[in-house]
Design a protein around this motif. Structure first.
Motif, PDB file in Angstrom:
ATOM      1  N   ALA A 158       0.767  -1.167  -0.121  1.00  0.00           N
ATOM      2  CA  ALA A 158       0.038   0.047  -0.140  1.00  0.00           C
ATOM      3  C   ALA A 158       0.740   1.111   0.018  1.00  0.00           C
ATOM      4  O   ALA A 158       2.180   1.163   0.387  1.00  0.00           O
ATOM      5  CB  ALA A 158      -0.938   0.080   1.272  1.00  0.00           C
ATOM      6  N   SER A 159       0.371   2.311  -0.247  1.00  0.00           N
ATOM      7  CA  SER A 159       1.144   3.574  -0.336  1.00  0.00           C
ATOM      8  C   SER A 159       0.204   4.629   0.257  1.00  0.00           C
ATOM      9  O   SER A 159      -0.817   5.111  -0.122  1.00  0.00           O
ATOM     10  CB  SER A 159       1.311   4.147  -1.965  1.00  0.00           C
ATOM     11  N   ASN A 160       0.542   5.110   1.457  1.00  0.00           N
ATOM     12  CA  ASN A 160      -0.461   6.078   2.042  1.00  0.00           C
ATOM     13  C   ASN A 160       0.508   7.270   2.690  1.00  0.00           C
ATOM     14  O   ASN A 160       0.692   7.393   3.968  1.00  0.00           O
ATOM     15  CB  ASN A 160      -0.988   5.205   3.459  1.00  0.00           C
ATOM     16  N   ALA A 161       1.266   7.643   1.969  1.00  0.00           N
ATOM     17  CA  ALA A 161       2.270   8.763   2.217  1.00  0.00           C
ATOM     18  C   ALA A 161       3.164   8.403   3.403  1.00  0.00           C
ATOM     19  O   ALA A 161       3.690   7.222   3.396  1.00  0.00           O
ATOM     20  CB  ALA A 161       1.665   9.864   2.540  1.00  0.00           C
ATOM     21  N   CYS A 162       3.134   8.993   4.424  1.00  0.00           N
ATOM     22  CA  CYS A 162       4.117   8.864   5.478  1.00  0.00           C
ATOM     23  C   CYS A 162       3.785   7.636   6.484  1.00  0.00           C
ATOM     24  O   CYS A 162       4.406   7.327   7.276  1.00  0.00           O
ATOM     25  CB  CYS A 162       4.615  10.287   6.326  1.00  0.00           C
ATOM     26  N   ALA A 163       2.412   7.295   6.262  1.00  0.00           N
ATOM     27  CA  ALA A 163       2.019   6.103   7.008  1.00  0.00           C
ATOM     28  C   ALA A 163       2.297   4.721   6.418  1.00  0.00           C
ATOM     29  O   ALA A 163       1.805   3.807   6.984  1.00  0.00           O
ATOM     30  CB  ALA A 163       0.432   6.447   7.540  1.00  0.00           C
ATOM     31  N   THR A 385       4.437  -3.649  26.709  1.00  0.00           N
ATOM     32  CA  THR A 385       3.260  -3.469  25.746  1.00  0.00           C
ATOM     33  C   THR A 385       3.365  -1.772  25.361  1.00  0.00           C
ATOM     34  O   THR A 385       3.474  -1.105  26.416  1.00  0.00           O
ATOM     35  CB  THR A 385       1.987  -3.600  26.305  1.00  0.00           C
ATOM     36  N   PHE A 386       3.598  -1.586  23.905  1.00  0.00           N
ATOM     37  CA  PHE A 386       3.770  -0.271  23.548  1.00  0.00           C
ATOM     38  C   PHE A 386       2.726   0.068  22.367  1.00  0.00           C
ATOM     39  O   PHE A 386       2.366  -0.946  21.771  1.00  0.00           O
ATOM     40  CB  PHE A 386       4.952   0.065  23.228  1.00  0.00           C
ATOM     41  N   VAL A 387       2.267   1.084  21.991  1.00  0.00           N
ATOM     42  CA  VAL A 387       1.533   1.834  21.048  1.00  0.00           C
ATOM     43  C   VAL A 387       2.500   2.492  20.012  1.00  0.00           C
ATOM     44  O   VAL A 387       3.474   3.373  20.460  1.00  0.00           O
ATOM     45  CB  VAL A 387       0.516   2.521  21.449  1.00  0.00           C
ATOM     46  N   LYS A 388       2.523   2.334  18.691  1.00  0.00           N
ATOM     47  CA  LYS A 388       3.166   2.960  17.583  1.00  0.00           C
ATOM     48  C   LYS A 388       2.107   3.746  17.005  1.00  0.00           C
ATOM     49  O   LYS A 388       1.462   3.214  16.506  1.00  0.00           O
ATOM     50  CB  LYS A 388       3.850   1.880  16.773  1.00  0.00           C
ATOM     51  N   ASN A 389       2.598   5.010  16.525  1.00  0.00           N
ATOM     52  CA  ASN A 389       1.662   5.921  15.926  1.00  0.00           C
ATOM     53  C   ASN A 389       2.291   6.129  14.586  1.00  0.00           C
ATOM     54  O   ASN A 389       3.561   6.471  14.574  1.00  0.00           O
ATOM     55  CB  ASN A 389       1.242   7.162  16.586  1.00  0.00           C
ATOM     56  N   SER A 390       1.496   6.347  13.485  1.00  0.00           N
ATOM     57  CA  SER A 390       2.143   6.714  12.418  1.00  0.00           C
ATOM     58  C   SER A 390       0.950   7.590  11.412  1.00  0.00           C
ATOM     59  O   SER A 390      -0.057   6.825  11.105  1.00  0.00           O
ATOM     60  CB  SER A 390       2.793   5.604  11.418  1.00  0.00           C
ATOM     61  N   PHE A 391       1.127   8.701  11.193  1.00  0.00           N
ATOM     62  CA  PHE A 391       0.032   9.408  10.438  1.00  0.00           C
ATOM     63  C   PHE A 391       0.342  10.048   8.985  1.00  0.00           C
ATOM     64  O   PHE A 391       1.891  10.023   8.710  1.00  0.00           O
ATOM     65  CB  PHE A 391      -0.296  10.602  11.267  1.00  0.00           C
ATOM     66  N   ALA A 392      -0.346  10.443   8.252  1.00  0.00           N
ATOM     67  CA  ALA A 392       0.201  11.068   6.842  1.00  0.00           C
ATOM     68  C   ALA A 392      -0.453  12.151   6.274  1.00  0.00           C
ATOM     69  O   ALA A 392      -1.605  12.343   6.629  1.00  0.00           O
ATOM     70  CB  ALA A 392       0.296   9.742   6.003  1.00  0.00           C
ATOM     71  N   LEU A 393       0.118  13.098   5.566  1.00  0.00           N
ATOM     72  CA  LEU A 393      -0.570  13.942   4.863  1.00  0.00           C
ATOM     73  C   LEU A 393      -1.543  13.020   3.875  1.00  0.00           C
ATOM     74  O   LEU A 393      -1.583  11.864   3.648  1.00  0.00           O
ATOM     75  CB  LEU A 393       0.263  14.634   3.758  1.00  0.00           C
ATOM     76  N   GLY A 394      -2.836  13.720   3.794  1.00  0.00           N
ATOM     77  CA  GLY A 394      -3.928  13.015   3.097  1.00  0.00           C
ATOM     78  C   GLY A 394      -5.072  12.435   4.053  1.00  0.00           C
ATOM     79  O   GLY A 394      -5.988  12.038   3.650  1.00  0.00           O
ATOM     80  N   GLY A 395      -4.666  12.517   5.251  1.00  0.00           N
ATOM     81  CA  GLY A 395      -5.516  12.123   6.254  1.00  0.00           C
ATOM     82  C   GLY A 395      -5.377  10.747   6.802  1.00  0.00           C
ATOM     83  O   GLY A 395      -6.086  10.392   7.653  1.00  0.00           O
ATOM     84  N   THR A 396      -4.279   9.918   6.408  1.00  0.00           N
ATOM     85  CA  THR A 396      -4.303   8.578   7.082  1.00  0.00           C
ATOM     86  C   THR A 396      -3.485   8.816   8.472  1.00  0.00           C
ATOM     87  O   THR A 396      -2.696   9.340   8.667  1.00  0.00           O
ATOM     88  CB  THR A 396      -3.268   7.711   6.183  1.00  0.00           C
ATOM     89  N   ASN A 397      -4.386   7.819   9.317  1.00  0.00           N
ATOM     90  CA  ASN A 397      -4.079   7.537  10.663  1.00  0.00           C
ATOM     91  C   ASN A 397      -3.676   6.152  11.054  1.00  0.00           C
ATOM     92  O   ASN A 397      -4.474   5.515  10.394  1.00  0.00           O
ATOM     93  CB  ASN A 397      -4.845   8.225  11.841  1.00  0.00           C
ATOM     94  N   THR A 398      -2.642   5.779  11.363  1.00  0.00           N
ATOM     95  CA  THR A 398      -2.436   4.178  11.711  1.00  0.00           C
ATOM     96  C   THR A 398      -1.848   4.127  13.155  1.00  0.00           C
ATOM     97  O   THR A 398      -0.952   5.013  13.659  1.00  0.00           O
ATOM     98  CB  THR A 398      -1.489   3.686  10.962  1.00  0.00           C
ATOM     99  N   SER A 399      -2.428   3.316  13.967  1.00  0.00           N
ATOM    100  CA  SER A 399      -1.978   2.884  15.268  1.00  0.00           C
ATOM    101  C   SER A 399      -1.623   1.509  15.579  1.00  0.00           C
ATOM    102  O   SER A 399      -2.468   0.489  14.944  1.00  0.00           O
ATOM    103  CB  SER A 399      -2.866   3.455  16.361  1.00  0.00           C
ATOM    104  N   MET A 400      -0.682   0.738  15.980  1.00  0.00           N
ATOM    105  CA  MET A 400      -0.463  -0.582  16.297  1.00  0.00           C
ATOM    106  C   MET A 400       0.041  -0.722  17.584  1.00  0.00           C
ATOM    107  O   MET A 400       0.595   0.000  18.310  1.00  0.00           O
ATOM    108  CB  MET A 400       0.697  -0.863  15.536  1.00  0.00           C
TER     109      MET A 400
END
Lengths: 407, 88
Positions: A158-163, A385-400
């Motif tokens: 997939a390609s979601n900019a910085c996420a 246990t930890f959470v990793k965030n990664s967001f992007a221009l274009g509006g994509t948010n991801t959290s793991m």
């Protein structure tokens, strides 16, 4: 749930502004070094107010046969190194049959497009080499490394900019968990081009106040931060079922227990806490954990004025003031499509080693980001246990959500 | 007038550089197969040699011109001579 459908990471590979290798990255972070330097070409553009970048040191890629290398640009070369390292650390000489590959970049190689465009605009197609298309196609790194390493499973990046990096790991996790796949290589890769800094400069979102002190230029959550420092690199993990890892006595680096993605639709460029809160909450729900069970939040925080505030507010809202929060972009700058996967790999190794790197250049916390527990320097930590965030221009948010296996 | 040896040297050096080949492999009887080259390399060889000699190769060759390195030398030399005779 049976072991068979639990998903673990058993291999990892990195190319970062510190060089090749996971150990190289983790050691540099724990030593609180910066991978940012002056990029002299940027000074030649009158309106380019940012002169700093995180560039991967020169690496000899001649070990890759020319037959494969001819269609690769830097982002593919980085991915080749990372996949090779990820497979090796996973204990595989070659990707097992059926292994899928989820790898993407923000854009395809800007330099390759420029080279092609210059000839095209001069009506000189006769100067264009046959491999140009393989260098500029959107899935160039994915295709190139599957060819070179004879990985015959599906290519699904997939390609979601910085996420992109974290999104790909999340998609691979979901597919393995649901039983569609047994194993995957996943992450993001990107090569630097001054045009990328230019894109952020024209949005007034590139770091410009520390051009004379590059190591201080990327400063997430700091009151004097001024924007992104663009960088390059790659981060790839090897995922498989827990059942598969146990059967072959693989070294388990971490277990992925939850993932979520959503899209901010109020703005294509600005994140909002509402959307980030929703994403992190969904990730916790999917992992079946409460916010109190999270020992560390590794933020996306890119050192932009607005983005860091929205994320800090969101983390405070979901987790309160207890869990330590760090951003590794103070060291690395923003490695774009690679950032989510590269930073994830770094934090996994910090969890395993019992020491975590805090946010570099966080000299004075911005009051608007002060509601969370920042830390700086290298600290002893007990993270399960930890959470990793990664967001992007274009509006994509991801959290793991990830945890130490066996914890 | 460019000497045949000079033409051969330019061809061999261009091919060796483009395809990362040891120059000692570029013997007259060497062909694409023995040099490990494929159809994409054939396209790029035309680009590289057109740039080296400023001649139109892509519209003038037949497969027989590319049978082996010697035939390629002969073909390029013919084009170079035509260009010289045309006073270009």
């Amino acid at each position: 749930m049976a072991d068979k459908r639990r998903v673990v990471i058993t291999g990892a590979g990195v190319v970062s502004p510190f060089g090749a290798g996971v150990d190289t990255l983790v050691n540099a972070l724990l030593e609180n070094r910066s991978g940012i330097s002056t990029h002299t070409l940027l000074k030649e553009f009158p309106l380019m107010n940012s002169h700093v970048a995180g560039i991967v040191p020169e690496i000899d890629f001649s070990f890759i046969p020319r037959h494969y290398r001819r269609s690769m640009t830097k982002m593919s070369l980085f991915a080749m190194l990372c996949v090779t390292e990820a497979l090796k650390t996973a204990g595989h000489a070659k990707a097992p049959a059926g292994t899928a590959v989820y790898i993407g970049s923000t854009v395809s190689s800007m330099q390759a497009w420029l080279d092609f465009s210059e000839k095209f605009l001069n009506k000189r197609l006769d100067l264009v080499k046959s491999t140009a298309v393989f260098q500029v196609m959107n899935h160039s790194p994915l295709a190139n490394l599957q060819q070179a390493l004879d990985i015959r499973g599906p290519g699904l990046g997939a390609s979601n900019a910085c996420a992109t990096g974290l999104m790909n790991i999340g998609l691979a996790y979901q597919a393995i968990r649901q039983g569609t796949l047994e194993s995957a290589l996943a992450g993001g890769t990107d090569e630097y081009h001054p045009m990328m800094t230019g894109c952020f400069a024209i949005m007034n979102a590139a770091s410009s106040q520390y051009n004379d002190a590059p190591a201080r230029a990327s400063r997430p959550f700091d009151k004097d931060r001024g924007g992104i420092v663009c960088s390059e690199g790659c981060g790839i993990v090897y995922l498989e079922t827990l059942d598969s890892a146990k059967k072959r006595s693989a070294n388990i680096l971490a277990e992925i227990t939850g993932f979520a993605a959503n899209t901010e639709t109020k703005s294509i460029s600005h994140p909002s806490s509402d959307s980030i809160i929703e994403c992190m909450s969904m990730a916790l729900d999917s992992a079946g954990v409460t916010p109190r069970e999270i020992d560390l939040v590794n933020a996306h925080a890119t050192s932009t004025v607005d983005g860091d505030i929205e994320e800090a507010i969101s983390i405070e809202k979901v987790f309160g003031k207890d869990p330590p929060v760090n951003s590794l972009k103070g060291h690395l700058g923003h490695t774009m499509a690679a950032s989510g996967s590269m930073e994830l790999i770094a934090v996994i190794h910090m969890m395993l080693g019992g020491k975590a790197a805090g946010t570099l250049n966080l000299d004075a916390v911005d009051p608007a980001c002060a509601g969370i527990r920042h830390f700086t320097g290298t600290v002893e930590c007990a993270v399960n246990t930890f959470v990793k965030n990664s967001f992007a221009l274009g509006g994509t948010n991801t959290s793991m959500v990830l945890r130490r296996y066996g914890a | 007038m460019m000497q045949r040896e000079e033409i051969q040297k330019i061809i061999n050096e261009a091919i060796a550089k483009e395809f990362e080949l040891d120059i000692s492999l570029l013997v007259p009887e060497a062909n694409f197969e023995t040099l490990g080259l494929d159809s994409l390399d054939a396209v790029d060889m035309v680009v590289v040699l057109e740039m080296a000699f400023r001649v139109d190769i892509r519209n003038n060759f037949t497969m027989a011109d590319f049978t082996n390195l010697e035939s390629l030398h002969n073909f390029i030399e013919r084009l170079v001579r035509q260009k010289e005779n045309a006073g270009e």
